[in-house]
Design a protein around this motif. Structure first.
Motif, PDB file in Angstrom:
ATOM      1  N   UNK A  11      20.625   2.266 -12.590  1.00  0.00           N
ATOM      2  CA  UNK A  11      20.437   1.669 -13.909  1.00  0.00           C
ATOM      3  C   UNK A  11      21.577   0.746 -14.313  1.00  0.00           C
ATOM      4  N   UNK A  12      22.567   0.557 -13.439  1.00  0.00           N
ATOM      5  CA  UNK A  12      23.576  -0.468 -13.703  1.00  0.00           C
ATOM      6  C   UNK A  12      22.889  -1.837 -13.586  1.00  0.00           C
ATOM      7  N   UNK A  13      23.067  -2.723 -14.541  1.00  0.00           N
ATOM      8  CA  UNK A  13      22.328  -4.000 -14.494  1.00  0.00           C
ATOM      9  C   UNK A  13      22.629  -4.854 -13.261  1.00  0.00           C
ATOM     10  N   UNK A  17      20.137  -3.769 -22.634  1.00  0.00           N
ATOM     11  CA  UNK A  17      19.775  -2.478 -23.228  1.00  0.00           C
ATOM     12  C   UNK A  17      19.656  -1.346 -22.224  1.00  0.00           C
ATOM     13  N   UNK A  18      20.306  -1.456 -21.073  1.00  0.00           N
ATOM     14  CA  UNK A  18      20.206  -0.369 -20.099  1.00  0.00           C
ATOM     15  C   UNK A  18      21.029   0.821 -20.563  1.00  0.00           C
ATOM     16  N   UNK A  19      20.545   2.022 -20.194  1.00  0.00           N
ATOM     17  CA  UNK A  19      21.297   3.219 -20.560  1.00  0.00           C
ATOM     18  C   UNK A  19      22.440   3.506 -19.591  1.00  0.00           C
ATOM     19  N   UNK A  70      28.890   1.259 -21.723  1.00  0.00           N
ATOM     20  CA  UNK A  70      28.044   1.100 -22.893  1.00  0.00           C
ATOM     21  C   UNK A  70      27.843  -0.374 -23.258  1.00  0.00           C
ATOM     22  N   UNK A  71      28.034  -1.282 -22.293  1.00  0.00           N
ATOM     23  CA  UNK A  71      27.764  -2.692 -22.532  1.00  0.00           C
ATOM     24  C   UNK A  71      26.271  -2.918 -22.733  1.00  0.00           C
ATOM     25  N   UNK A  72      25.935  -3.978 -23.489  1.00  0.00           N
ATOM     26  CA  UNK A  72      24.530  -4.205 -23.846  1.00  0.00           C
ATOM     27  C   UNK A  72      24.026  -5.598 -23.516  1.00  0.00           C
ATOM     28  N   UNK A  73      24.915  -6.522 -23.136  1.00  0.00           N
ATOM     29  CA  UNK A  73      24.521  -7.919 -23.022  1.00  0.00           C
ATOM     30  C   UNK A  73      24.618  -8.447 -21.591  1.00  0.00           C
ATOM     31  N   UNK A  74      23.724  -9.374 -21.266  1.00  0.00           N
ATOM     32  CA  UNK A  74      23.873 -10.231 -20.104  1.00  0.00           C
ATOM     33  C   UNK A  74      24.466 -11.541 -20.601  1.00  0.00           C
ATOM     34  N   UNK A 129      17.459  -2.819 -15.495  1.00  0.00           N
ATOM     35  CA  UNK A 129      17.662  -2.123 -16.767  1.00  0.00           C
ATOM     36  C   UNK A 129      16.720  -0.938 -16.868  1.00  0.00           C
ATOM     37  N   UNK A 130      17.260   0.171 -17.312  1.00  0.00           N
ATOM     38  CA  UNK A 130      16.413   1.254 -17.801  1.00  0.00           C
ATOM     39  C   UNK A 130      16.584   1.224 -19.310  1.00  0.00           C
ATOM     40  N   UNK A 131      15.626   0.612 -19.973  1.00  0.00           N
ATOM     41  CA  UNK A 131      15.769   0.310 -21.391  1.00  0.00           C
ATOM     42  C   UNK A 131      15.788   1.597 -22.202  1.00  0.00           C
ATOM     43  N   UNK A 132      16.782   1.695 -23.057  1.00  0.00           N
ATOM     44  CA  UNK A 132      16.903   2.863 -23.932  1.00  0.00           C
ATOM     45  C   UNK A 132      15.748   2.893 -24.918  1.00  0.00           C
TER      46      UNK A 132
END
Length: 405
Positions: free
Chosen positions: A368-370, A360-362, A335-339, A385-388
């Motif tokens: 979908x892992x960044x 913002x990847x789900x 559930x990480x959100x940042x690069x 990213x698969x943006x939520x």
């Protein structure tokens, strides 16, 4: 925080190659991608100056069954886990159907060798000098199952313990090394009771290969990272203490003298580590207790790290969502959100975190892992990213970049 830039994407899925190799040519002029825009996954090359894209492979049979792509088709399709790039020569190596192939920026596809029918494959790697290709193979029995009745989660991974089956039935993996010019197999090293999914040639000495034991059913902290020295015909594990820890995603430093990896201590904190090949010394840096979101670490040519997880601001409230890929052996939720750019000081045991943007990847599924990577110049980080989204629009994996300066 910086603005992320969309590189390639529309009403189809597009992703980088797996991060154990770069997706960029050595001069950063071309970005190599996988996309399903033709209906089946294929390899494309994106010109970073003009934005033009060109298809390099000719797959029409979907995705080949292999590690990570458990419910795909045996013996047919593109091995999405197999695609790797020789950055200096703009040559792409990949498995299509049962063929080990290569294609160049200015060279047509050709078949180098065949994968034996009774084996499955995983992430491949080409040596830095471009002469050798390592294809990890495992006895096909390791993934022999019906995904409709014996699979679970988004990727329909087996519900049985794969490493457990490998141990109980005495299955083996094989380091298969080929000459990239002739396709001749130069050697095959059998590793008994082992499920290998990641291989990487030492950047300076391709006689040394780093490999792994995937999803270790026991002693993960010491069974994950291994070295095979072909000259000495000897293999040994890198981490010899902390059997109950969790360790993952190893990669070489440019000089071939050290390895970085990440993981978590048994029942405790996440960490990132470095192993010195000469001294055998291991240095590990613990992360703060609230840095508990799964992520990958990769490195630029100046030994700065980047990461797609772990970091959070104190005021952040994590999004709650069902993620079927959380069911693996790692202790941290995806559930990480940042690069982030991460500057380590291994002597002092500190990390400087510089969040650059939200990805913002789900995280739903491997694609979908960044999996962030630096450009060779170090001025940008590229990621999937698969943006939520909150609406009902279809979501696609897309490729972005963010500046690091």
């Amino acid at each position: 925080m910086k603005k992320r830039t969309l590189i390639s994407g529309s009403k189809y899925n597009t992703q980088l190659l797996y991060f154990t190799c770069s997706s960029l040519s050595a001069d950063d002029s071309h970005l190599y991608l996988m996309s399903d825009r033709t209906g089946s996954p294929n390899v494309f090359v994106h010109d970073m100056l003009t934005g033009e894209e060109r298809q390099l492979t000719d797959n029409t049979k979907g995705t080949l069954k292999s590690y990570v792509y458990f419910d795909a088709t045996p013996h047919e399709g593109l091995g999405k886990a197999s695609v790797c790039l020789d950055t200096h020569r703009d040559m792409v190596y990949y498995i299509q159907d049962d063929n080990i192939c290569c294609v160049g920026l200015d060279a047509k596809p050709r078949v180098l060798a065949k994968v034996p029918h009774d084996r499955v494959t995983a992430f491949t790697h080409v040596s830095d000098d471009g002469r050798l290709l390592c294809v990890p193979m495992t006895d096909a029995r390791s993934l022999d199952y019906d995904p409709e009745t014996e699979g679970a989660g988004l990727d329909r991974r087996p519900i049985y313990d794969i490493d457990g089956r490998v141990q109980e039935e005495g299955l083996s993996s094989y380091l298969c090394v080929y000459d990239t010019e002739t396709g001749t197999m130069l050697y095959e090293k059998r590793i008994p009771k082992c499920w290998i999914t990641h291989v990487q040639f030492n950047p300076v000495n391709p006689e040394i290969i780093m490999y792994n034991h995937e999803w270790s059913s026991f002693d993960c902290g010491i069974r994950r990272i291994w070295i095979y020295n072909h000259e000495e015909d000897r293999y040994y594990n890198v981490r010899t203490e902390g059997a109950d820890d969790w360790v993952c995603h190893e990669m070489w430093n440019d000089d071939g003298e050290s390895i970085i990896y990440h993981g978590g201590y048994a029942g405790g904190l996440a960490m990132v580590g470095r192993y010195d090949m000469l001294t055998k010394e291991r240095r590990e840096i613990s992360l703060p207790p609230d840095y508990n979101a799964y992520g990958h670490f990769t490195m630029d040519h100046q030994q700065n790290l980047c990461c797609d997880g772990y970091f959070k601001f104190p005021e952040d409230i994590k999004k709650v969502r069902e993620n079927s890929t959380d069911n693996g052996p790692d202790p941290h939720k995806k559930d990480g959100e940042y690069i982030s750019k991460v500057i380590p000081d291994w002597d002092k045991g500190t990390l400087q975190w510089i969040p650059l943007c939200k990805h913002d990847s789900d995280w739903l599924g491997q694609d979908a892992h960044p999996h962030p990577i630096y450009s060779h110049s170090g001025d940008r980080i590229f990621f999937n990213s698969r943006v939520m989204k909150d609406d009902e629009e279809p979501k696609f994996v897309e490729v972005y970049c963010v500046e690091t300066k």
